[in-house]
Motif scaffolding. Structure first.
Motif, mmCIF file in Angstrom:
data_model
loop_
_atom_site.group_PDB
_atom_site.id
_atom_site.type_symbol
_atom_site.label_atom_id
_atom_site.label_comp_id
_atom_site.label_asym_id
_atom_site.label_seq_id
_atom_site.Cartn_x
_atom_site.Cartn_y
_atom_site.Cartn_z
ATOM 1 N N GLY A 170 0.792 -1.231 0.000
ATOM 2 C CA GLY A 170 0.000 0.000 0.000
ATOM 3 C C GLY A 170 0.825 1.282 0.000
ATOM 4 O O GLY A 170 0.324 2.349 0.375
ATOM 5 N N VAL A 171 2.110 1.194 -0.412
ATOM 6 C CA VAL A 171 2.932 2.416 -0.428
ATOM 7 C C VAL A 171 2.476 3.307 -1.587
ATOM 8 O O VAL A 171 2.309 2.837 -2.710
ATOM 9 C CB VAL A 171 4.435 2.079 -0.591
ATOM 10 C CG1 VAL A 171 5.269 3.343 -0.448
ATOM 11 C CG2 VAL A 171 4.869 1.036 0.419
ATOM 12 N N ARG A 172 2.304 4.608 -1.301
ATOM 13 C CA ARG A 172 1.787 5.495 -2.356
ATOM 14 C C ARG A 172 2.721 6.638 -2.711
ATOM 15 O O ARG A 172 2.531 7.352 -3.677
ATOM 16 C CB ARG A 172 0.432 6.045 -1.914
ATOM 17 C CG ARG A 172 -0.598 4.918 -1.763
ATOM 18 C CD ARG A 172 -2.005 5.408 -1.890
ATOM 19 N NE ARG A 172 -2.076 6.851 -1.756
ATOM 20 C CZ ARG A 172 -2.716 7.485 -0.793
ATOM 21 N NH1 ARG A 172 -3.352 6.807 0.094
ATOM 22 N NH2 ARG A 172 -2.740 8.806 -0.715
ATOM 23 N N GLY A 173 3.782 6.819 -1.901
ATOM 24 C CA GLY A 173 4.727 7.895 -2.198
ATOM 25 C C GLY A 173 6.158 7.368 -2.142
ATOM 26 O O GLY A 173 6.520 6.639 -1.223
ATOM 27 N N PHE A 174 6.975 7.715 -3.133
ATOM 28 C CA PHE A 174 8.326 7.148 -3.232
ATOM 29 C C PHE A 174 9.380 8.238 -3.419
ATOM 30 O O PHE A 174 9.118 9.248 -4.078
ATOM 31 C CB PHE A 174 8.412 6.186 -4.427
ATOM 32 C CG PHE A 174 7.506 5.006 -4.288
ATOM 33 C CD1 PHE A 174 7.953 3.845 -3.691
ATOM 34 C CD2 PHE A 174 6.178 5.074 -4.726
ATOM 35 C CE1 PHE A 174 7.097 2.756 -3.536
ATOM 36 C CE2 PHE A 174 5.323 4.002 -4.575
ATOM 37 C CZ PHE A 174 5.776 2.829 -3.976
ATOM 38 N N PHE A 175 10.542 7.988 -2.865
ATOM 39 C CA PHE A 175 11.705 8.840 -3.138
ATOM 40 C C PHE A 175 12.684 7.973 -3.914
ATOM 41 O O PHE A 175 13.192 6.980 -3.393
ATOM 42 C CB PHE A 175 12.306 9.334 -1.823
ATOM 43 C CG PHE A 175 13.628 10.043 -1.966
ATOM 44 C CD1 PHE A 175 13.951 10.774 -3.109
ATOM 45 C CD2 PHE A 175 14.556 10.008 -0.939
ATOM 46 C CE1 PHE A 175 15.164 11.435 -3.233
ATOM 47 C CE2 PHE A 175 15.776 10.663 -1.051
ATOM 48 C CZ PHE A 175 16.085 11.374 -2.190
ATOM 49 N N VAL A 176 12.908 8.330 -5.172
ATOM 50 C CA VAL A 176 13.833 7.548 -5.986
ATOM 51 C C VAL A 176 15.257 8.013 -5.647
ATOM 52 O O VAL A 176 15.661 9.113 -5.999
ATOM 53 C CB VAL A 176 13.532 7.719 -7.497
ATOM 54 C CG1 VAL A 176 14.498 6.873 -8.314
ATOM 55 C CG2 VAL A 176 12.091 7.320 -7.804
ATOM 56 N N VAL A 177 15.975 7.176 -4.910
ATOM 57 C CA VAL A 177 17.327 7.543 -4.467
ATOM 58 C C VAL A 177 18.285 7.379 -5.641
ATOM 59 O O VAL A 177 18.595 6.269 -6.062
ATOM 60 C CB VAL A 177 17.776 6.652 -3.285
ATOM 61 C CG1 VAL A 177 19.210 6.964 -2.895
ATOM 62 C CG2 VAL A 177 16.851 6.832 -2.097
ATOM 63 N N ASP A 178 18.690 8.499 -6.196
ATOM 64 C CA ASP A 178 19.603 8.498 -7.335
ATOM 65 C C ASP A 178 20.152 9.917 -7.459
ATOM 66 O O ASP A 178 19.426 10.831 -7.855
ATOM 67 C CB ASP A 178 18.843 8.109 -8.611
ATOM 68 C CG ASP A 178 19.758 8.045 -9.825
ATOM 69 O OD1 ASP A 178 20.906 8.496 -9.725
ATOM 70 O OD2 ASP A 178 19.308 7.546 -10.886
ATOM 71 N N ASP A 179 21.418 10.092 -7.116
ATOM 72 C CA ASP A 179 21.985 11.440 -7.111
ATOM 73 C C ASP A 179 22.035 12.054 -8.507
ATOM 74 O O ASP A 179 22.286 13.249 -8.645
ATOM 75 C CB ASP A 179 23.392 11.416 -6.488
ATOM 76 C CG ASP A 179 23.323 11.163 -4.990
ATOM 77 O OD1 ASP A 179 22.267 11.440 -4.395
ATOM 78 O OD2 ASP A 179 24.316 10.679 -4.421
ATOM 79 N N SER A 180 21.851 11.253 -9.529
ATOM 80 C CA SER A 180 21.902 11.787 -10.903
ATOM 81 C C SER A 180 20.678 11.340 -11.693
ATOM 82 O O SER A 180 20.792 11.015 -12.875
ATOM 83 C CB SER A 180 23.159 11.286 -11.609
ATOM 84 O OG SER A 180 24.297 11.826 -11.032
#
Ligand code: B12
Ligand code: SF4
Length: 551
Positions: free
Chosen positions: A289-299
């Motif tokens: 049920g996760v609805r918000g994500f932080f895509v960890v990628d410095d570039s």
């Protein structure tokens, strides 16, 4: 032969186990011959019939950030992907009150534990990691202790000067740690492995050659079930409702002098495929049920095509999720309006953009490729889309003077004027971190680089000012800018939770904003009560740690 890197008691235990190696006890992983035999007898390959051997992984508290967020321990999960299910992996997060009971349960059978691994960033985390490692050593001297993550990677020898640390995994942990675990479990001498550091028989630290960078495209899906996921859902430090960490890439090709990337990733960038990122997101959304994500990628935006393919894939998948990412201005200013619209439709709700200073002179020193006119142009354009932006700034640089500080103040106020959607990250005081060019600059300006692991534990942005000789009497100014910057825009509204306390903060934040902006603009330290808000938060945090039995 003496076991490398093992402290005295642990070395004795290692030698004792080595003698018994011919007949591995039940519950231990099997060497290749035993594995073949197990396959023949129909046993699960690589495991004895009884419970598998245990690897315990610990996430120490991070510091002030624990008051607003508990990101998943992504580094630990990343290394666990190559251990589970061959081993029983127990991830213990010391930010939660039950960590000690969980550790006690593991230590009830110390002989079943192959090793304990800690993830360690520079700063407060070191203090907790070292305290817990020492306790572990006292209680279960036979368990080898491994430190991994950014700080130990950048300073492996210094990390090994701490007697409670037996091994350091240098760089990407996936394969290096897997090999180390196998060696420890099979009582082999790990000295021949690459990507680790240990102490030799004479106690001298030895750093073995670094491994080739891990091919992230080959990475299997993370074993999320090893975590109690609902604990990690909800608010995040990214000024956003929910921002569950999902890895999108490793490293960065840029050369900013203050950033860990040059020391750790050496100006390289390794992207995960769009399919792999989407697979994680879909799995987390459908099953948890996760609805918000932080895509960890410095570039993330360096490959514009990949970023847009990712956005299109999200639109096609129709998950209705939100996501946020970090971006370099030079990468995103090339995006066209139609591309921004696609990103908006895909659920991009937040961008975190590194600016670092309002002064072109300082930017040049930092090798930050930001041009102020282009930034202002970008700021005007992005306002047309439903995408929020957080610009990252710092102050207290070696070369900051009255003029450059004024330029930073003006720029922060200009970017955030009259909008709820554009914010600046709190203006932390720039911290010379290991593995950075900026640390060398700082040393040339009288900075005393810590020589022990423990001394690095004081390196967090809230407590660094006293260590920076160039701040002199201006320390109070930079601290005022840091604390006041929390209130100059809509941050309190995004950070505060829905508890009565959070609601009060939100309301006070809105009321106080005009005054905070005035104070910020006029560099006014008079009646500086903002600081006490943070002292209160720190006090609450200390109480929480005490209640969690973390020293
Ligand atoms: C999420 C995040 C956080 C989270 C917490 C992260 C955590 N681990 O607890 C929060 C939001 C709390 C946070 C806070 C801060 N952060 Co932060 N954060 C990140 C971010 C964006 C992602 C981290 C991540 O999950 N990466 C993905 C995983 C897979 O990578 P990894 O952890 O490095 O793990 C790999 C290896 O290191 C290794 N490994 C890691 N752990 C272990 C353990 C073992 C046993 C082994 C064998 C191997 C191993 O194997 C893993 C797989 O290869 C990074 C940026 C980045 N690109 O990493 C910054 C970053 C880690 N943060 C950083 C900083 C500076 C901070 C703050 C100081 C920010 C600030 N200005 O206040 C605070 C810390 C406050 C303090 N010290 O008291 C720096 C750290 C620099 C340093 N020398 O440590 C980074 C690198 C950002 C940057 N570009 O400078 N952060
Ligand atoms: S662009 Fe960001 S991640 Fe890349 S080197 Fe600069 S500060 Fe580090």
């Amino acid at each position: 032969m003496t076991a490398p890197g093992l402290a005295a008691d642990a070395a004795v235990a290692w030698q004792r186990r080595s003698r018994d190696a011919a007949a591995p006890p039940a519950g231990r992983p099997l060497g290749p011959d035993h594995a073949r035999a197990a396959a023949l007898t129909g046993e699960h390959p690589g495991r004895a019939a009884a419970a598998p051997a245990t690897i315990v992984l610990l996430q120490p508290p991070v510091g002030m950030f624990d008051t607003i967020t508990r990101n998943i321990p992504l580094g630990l999960l990343a290394v666990a992907r190559y251990l589970h299910p061959r081993y029983r992996v127990v991830i213990i997060d010391q930010r939660f009150a039950d960590w000690r009971a969980r550790l006690d349960a593991v230590l009830a059978d110390p002989a079943a534990v192959v090793c304990a691994g800690f993830t360690v960033l520079t700063g407060t985390q070191i203090r907790f990691a070292v305290a817990t490692a020492r306790e572990l050593r006292r209680r279960a001297p036979s368990i080898p202790i491994v430190f991994g993550g950014i700080h130990p990677t950048l300073l492996p020898e210094q990390t090994l000067a701490e007697p409670a640390v037996d091994y350091v995994v240098v760089g990407d942990g996936e394969l290096a740690f897997r090999d180390l675990v196998e060696a420890l479990a099979e009582r082999r001498d790990p000295a021949a492995l690459s990507g680790i550091a240990y102490r030799d028989a004479g106690g001298t630290p030895v750093v073995t050659p670094r491994r080739e960078a891990f091919d992230v495209r080959a990475a299997p899906r993370l074993p999320y079930h090893l975590l109690d996921l609902p604990r990690y859902l909800g608010r995040s430090a990214q000024n956003h409702g929910e921002a569950f960490l999902v890895e999108g890439g490793r490293g960065c090709v840029h050369h900013c002098t203050f950033c860990f990337n040059s020391g750790f990733h050496r100006h390289t960038w390794r992207p995960f495929t769009v399919a792999a990122i989407l697979d994680q997101i879909t799995h987390l959304n459908r099953h948890h049920g996760v609805r918000g994500f932080f895509v960890v990628d410095d570039s993330f935006f360096i490959d514009r095509r990949r970023a847009l393919d990712f956005a299109q894939a999200l639109v096609d998948a129709g998950l209705g999720i939100e996501w946020c990412a970090e971006a370099n201005l030079s990468d995103i200013q090339r995006l066209r309006d139609a591309e921004w619209r696609l990103l908006e439709r895909s659920g991009l709700s937040w961008l975190s953009v590194g600016v670092e200073s309002g002064s072109p002179r300082i930017l040049k020193r930092l090798r930050k490729n930001v041009r102020i006119p282009q930034l202002l142009e970008f700021n005007r354009r992005i306002a047309r889309f439903d995408i929020r932006v957080r610009y990252n700034f710092m102050t207290g640089y070696i070369w900051d003077d009255d003029a450059s500080v004024g330029e930073t103040i003006d720029l922060c106020l200009k970017l955030t004027a009259g909008t709820q959607r554009i914010m600046v990250q709190p203006l932390y005081i720039s911290t010379p971190l290991p593995g950075t060019e900026y640390l060398g600059d700082a040393e040339r300006h009288g900075f005393e680089t810590p020589t022990t692991l423990a001394a690095w534990s004081e390196f967090d942005p809230f407590h660094i000012a006293g260590r920076l000789p160039w701040l002199g009497r201006r320390r109070a100014l930079f601290e005022m800018l840091m604390y006041t910057s929390f209130f100059i825009d809509a941050k309190p509204a995004y950070h505060a939770n829905d508890s009565p306390y959070g609601r009060v903060i939100r309301w006070l934040g809105r009321l106080y904003r005009p005054l905070a902006r005035w104070r910020f603009r006029h560099r006014c330290s008079w009646l500086f009560f903002e600081k006490y808000y943070f002292r209160l938060a720190e006090w609450r945090l200390r109480r929480r740690y005490r209640a969690h039995h973390v020293r």
